[in-house]
Design an enzyme around this catalytic site. Structure first.
Site, PDB file in Angstrom:
ATOM      1  N   PRO A   1      -5.062 -10.564  13.058  1.00  0.00           N
ATOM      2  CG  PRO A   1      -6.866  -9.136  12.811  1.00  0.00           C
ATOM      3  CD  PRO A   1      -5.399  -9.147  13.131  1.00  0.00           C
ATOM      4  CG  ASN A   2      -9.574 -13.412  10.856  1.00  0.00           C
ATOM      5  OD1 ASN A   2     -10.195 -14.170  11.601  1.00  0.00           O
ATOM      6  ND2 ASN A   2      -9.942 -12.164  10.657  1.00  0.00           N
TER       7      ASN A   2
ATOM      8  NE  ARG B   1      -8.359 -15.034   6.392  1.00  0.00           N
ATOM      9  CZ  ARG B   1      -7.758 -13.830   6.471  1.00  0.00           C
ATOM     10  NH1 ARG B   1      -6.503 -13.712   6.879  1.00  0.00           N
ATOM     11  NH2 ARG B   1      -8.420 -12.751   6.156  1.00  0.00           N
TER      12      ARG B   1
ATOM     13  CE1 TYR C   1      -4.788 -12.720   2.584  1.00  0.00           C
ATOM     14  CE2 TYR C   1      -6.783 -13.963   3.062  1.00  0.00           C
ATOM     15  CZ  TYR C   1      -6.129 -12.761   2.929  1.00  0.00           C
ATOM     16  OH  TYR C   1      -6.797 -11.586   3.154  1.00  0.00           O
TER      17      TYR C   1
ATOM     18  CG  ASN D   1       0.019  -9.872   7.370  1.00  0.00           C
ATOM     19  OD1 ASN D   1      -0.842  -8.987   7.357  1.00  0.00           O
ATOM     20  ND2 ASN D   1      -0.044 -10.933   6.580  1.00  0.00           N
TER      21      ASN D   1
ATOM     22  CB  ALA E   1      -8.707  -7.061   9.344  1.00  0.00           C
TER      23      ALA E   1
ATOM     24  CD  GLU F   1       1.817  -1.842   5.519  1.00  0.00           C
ATOM     25  OE1 GLU F   1       2.381  -0.728   5.434  1.00  0.00           O
ATOM     26  OE2 GLU F   1       0.621  -2.033   5.237  1.00  0.00           O
TER      27      GLU F   1
ATOM     28  CG  HIS G   1      -0.388  -6.345   3.582  1.00  0.00           C
ATOM     29  ND1 HIS G   1      -1.192  -6.469   4.690  1.00  0.00           N
ATOM     30  CD2 HIS G   1       0.130  -5.093   3.626  1.00  0.00           C
ATOM     31  CE1 HIS G   1      -1.185  -5.338   5.354  1.00  0.00           C
ATOM     32  NE2 HIS G   1      -0.386  -4.486   4.744  1.00  0.00           N
TER      33      HIS G   1
ATOM     34  NE  ARG H   1      -7.919  -9.218  -1.051  1.00  0.00           N
ATOM     35  CZ  ARG H   1      -7.893  -9.853   0.110  1.00  0.00           C
ATOM     36  NH1 ARG H   1      -6.773  -9.898   0.819  1.00  0.00           N
ATOM     37  NH2 ARG H   1      -8.980 -10.451   0.563  1.00  0.00           N
TER      38      ARG H   1
HETATM   39  C1  DQA Z   1      -3.645  -9.311   4.639  1.00  0.00           C
HETATM   40  C2  DQA Z   1      -4.566  -8.381   3.850  1.00  0.00           C
HETATM   41  C3  DQA Z   1      -5.637  -7.796   4.763  1.00  0.00           C
HETATM   42  O1  DQA Z   1      -6.486  -6.920   4.039  1.00  0.00           O
HETATM   43  C4  DQA Z   1      -6.488  -8.896   5.339  1.00  0.00           C
HETATM   44  O2  DQA Z   1      -7.435  -8.369   6.240  1.00  0.00           O
HETATM   45  C5  DQA Z   1      -5.691  -9.981   5.962  1.00  0.00           C
HETATM   46  C6  DQA Z   1      -4.433 -10.384   5.367  1.00  0.00           C
HETATM   47  C7  DQA Z   1      -2.634 -10.025   3.730  1.00  0.00           C
HETATM   48  O3  DQA Z   1      -1.703 -10.614   4.271  1.00  0.00           O
HETATM   49  O4  DQA Z   1      -2.778 -10.024   2.510  1.00  0.00           O
HETATM   50  O5  DQA Z   1      -6.136 -10.607   6.931  1.00  0.00           O
HETATM   51  O6  DQA Z   1      -2.906  -8.544   5.568  1.00  0.00           O
END
Ligand code: DQA
Length: 148
Positions: A11-12, A19, A24, A75, A78, A99, A101, A108
């Site tokens: 998501p997002n 964002r 990011y 990825n 959240a 995995e 990120h 964080r």
């Molecule tokens: C994320 C880190 C997560 O905590 C966050 O909710 C994201 C992006 C990252 O790529 O750093 O949406 O996965």
């Protein structure tokens, strides 16, 4: 025959470029996909790149990946911190999983410092920005090469 891999974005991540650029960067998901496609071609990997904001859709994508892909790069965004369902789906995928990120989740907020999926994946990359996707593709290529 080339290996098939899937990069799954949670998501997002469709809002990359818009964002929280301090976390990011400024790259968009579309540009990220183009970079990943280019690197995959160089390494003779067949790539599918996808994104969903919906937990159940991500579970379905992971389940279906069992039949069609040799490795998953995920990825989970959240959902990394909350989704037992995504974790359980990944556990059924008996092939390499990375995995990923973009940000360093361990630097964080406290709620981001726990990943529910880390112990069901082969390995992880975090905090290296969008370049982490390229590093993940190279690492997946190596994992799959060592399998064959
Ligand atoms: C994320 C880190 C997560 O905590 C966050 O909710 C994201 C992006 C990252 O790529 O750093 O949406 O996965």
């Amino acid at each position: 025959m080339s290996n098939k891999i899937i990069i799954i974005n949670g998501p997002n991540l469709n809002l990359l470029g818009e964002r929280e650029q301090s976390q990011y960067g400024s790259i968009t998901l579309k540009n990220l996909e183009e970079n990943c496609t280019k690197k995959s071609k160089e390494l003779n990997l067949e790539l599918k790149f996808c994104q969903s904001n919906v937990e159940g859709e991500l579970v379905n994508i992971i389940q279906d990946a069992r039949k069609n892909f040799d490795g998953i790069i995920i990825n989970a965004a959240a959902f990394t911190h909350t989704s037992v369902a995504i974790r359980d789906a990944l556990e059924v995928f008996k092939k390499p999983i990375i995995e990923l990120h973009i940000s360093n989740i361990y630097k964080r907020e406290e709620f981001r410092q726990k990943s529910l999926i880390s112990d069901v994946v082969s390995g992880g990359i975090f905090g290296l920005g969008a370049n982490g996707y390229i590093l993940a593709i190279i690492s997946m290529h190596n994992l799959l090469k060592n399998e064959n």
